[in-house]
Design an enzyme around this catalytic site. Structure first.
Site, mmCIF file in Angstrom:
data_model
loop_
_atom_site.group_PDB
_atom_site.id
_atom_site.type_symbol
_atom_site.label_atom_id
_atom_site.label_comp_id
_atom_site.label_asym_id
_atom_site.label_seq_id
_atom_site.Cartn_x
_atom_site.Cartn_y
_atom_site.Cartn_z
ATOM 1 N N GLY A 19 43.917 4.146 25.889
ATOM 2 C CA GLY A 19 42.573 4.631 26.206
ATOM 3 C C GLY A 19 42.216 5.742 25.247
ATOM 4 C CG HIS A 61 45.326 10.263 30.413
ATOM 5 N ND1 HIS A 61 46.559 10.836 30.220
ATOM 6 C CD2 HIS A 61 44.677 10.367 29.219
ATOM 7 C CE1 HIS A 61 46.650 11.280 28.963
ATOM 8 N NE2 HIS A 61 45.514 10.994 28.335
ATOM 9 C CD GLU A 62 41.824 7.694 28.342
ATOM 10 O OE1 GLU A 62 41.125 8.461 27.643
ATOM 11 O OE2 GLU A 62 43.012 7.448 28.082
ATOM 12 C CD GLN A 111 41.811 11.371 23.619
ATOM 13 O OE1 GLN A 111 41.383 10.421 24.270
ATOM 14 N NE2 GLN A 111 43.103 11.483 23.325
ATOM 15 C CB CYS A 150 47.775 12.465 25.636
ATOM 16 S SG CYS A 150 46.062 12.837 25.202
ATOM 17 C CG LEU A 151 46.234 8.089 21.378
ATOM 18 C CD1 LEU A 151 44.996 7.246 21.142
ATOM 19 C CD2 LEU A 151 47.390 7.592 20.517
ATOM 20 C CG HIS A 203 41.076 12.965 27.515
ATOM 21 N ND1 HIS A 203 41.634 13.987 26.786
ATOM 22 C CD2 HIS A 203 41.981 11.958 27.500
ATOM 23 C CE1 HIS A 203 42.830 13.609 26.350
ATOM 24 N NE2 HIS A 203 43.067 12.388 26.781
HETATM 25 ZN ZN ZN Z 1 44.787 11.355 26.420
#
Ligand code: ZN
Length: 195
Positions: free
Chosen positions: A49, A148-149, A54, A107-108, A152
């Protein structure tokens, strides 16, 4: 179609609340380009995701997709989902208690993994890229990905929700010390949601 650099923890844009996309702006080329760029960037990074923060945009847009994911091979598939203005609500069990599960997340934007307690069942409401409204129930790891998304978009990172900082690990140390036990536990847990 552009793959953007992914912002890392410490970048203030990850700590800001993204704003709702006005409904008459969903079809606008800027929004559609943001969606395409999120998809391209998520796929290029093998993410499950990606939220607009991000890549430095502060609109409430996130994308998710899981098919044989290299970073998260134990995750159940998620069809490509574009969530504009998502709203998430924990579902409770018969006793009125929201069931939770500890998920080892990555997480990226964060070079670590760690264990986060997530709601097992959530109701999500969102618009897709055509502006069509959706409401659905998500369970297990997929529910975790939604949480999680959506975090963000509120400027929250998974590290904020790690109960026990001793579970934080680099990807290499996770692979060496923690992956086998986590994958065994979470695979058994996910069995509940496979039909
Ligand atoms: Zn993340």
């Amino acid at each position: 179609m552009t793959v953007h650099p992914i912002r890392s923890i410490g970048d203030p844009v990850l700590r800001q609340r993204a704003v709702e996309v006005p409904l008459d702006q969903i079809a606008a080329s800027e929004t559609q380009t943001l969606i395409d760029d999120l998809i391209d960037t998520m796929r290029a990074a093998d993410g499950a995701g990606l939220a607009a923060n991000q890549i430095g945009a502060l609109q409430r847009v996130a994308v998710m997709e899981v098919h044989d994911n290299l970073r998260y091979p134990y995750k159940s598939p998620i069809p490509l989902t574009i969530a504009v203005n998502p709203v998430i609500e924990a579902m409770v069990d018969a006793e009125g208690v929201p069931e939770t599960v500890l998920i080892n997340e990555g997480c990226l934007s964060v070079p670590l993994r760690g264990e986060v307690r997530r709601h097992v069942t959530v109701r999500v409401r969102y618009r897709d890229r055509r502006g069509i409204e959706h409401e659905q129930i998500e369970r297990g790891l997929t529910a975790g990905t939604w949480q999680h998304e959506c975090d963000h978009l509120d400027g929250v990172l998974f590290v904020d929700r790690v109960d026990d900082p001793a579970t934080l690990a680099t990807w290499d140390e996770y692979a060496f010390h923690h992956r086998a036990a986590f994958v065994e536990r979470i695979t058994a847990f996910e069995e509940r949601f496979r039909s």
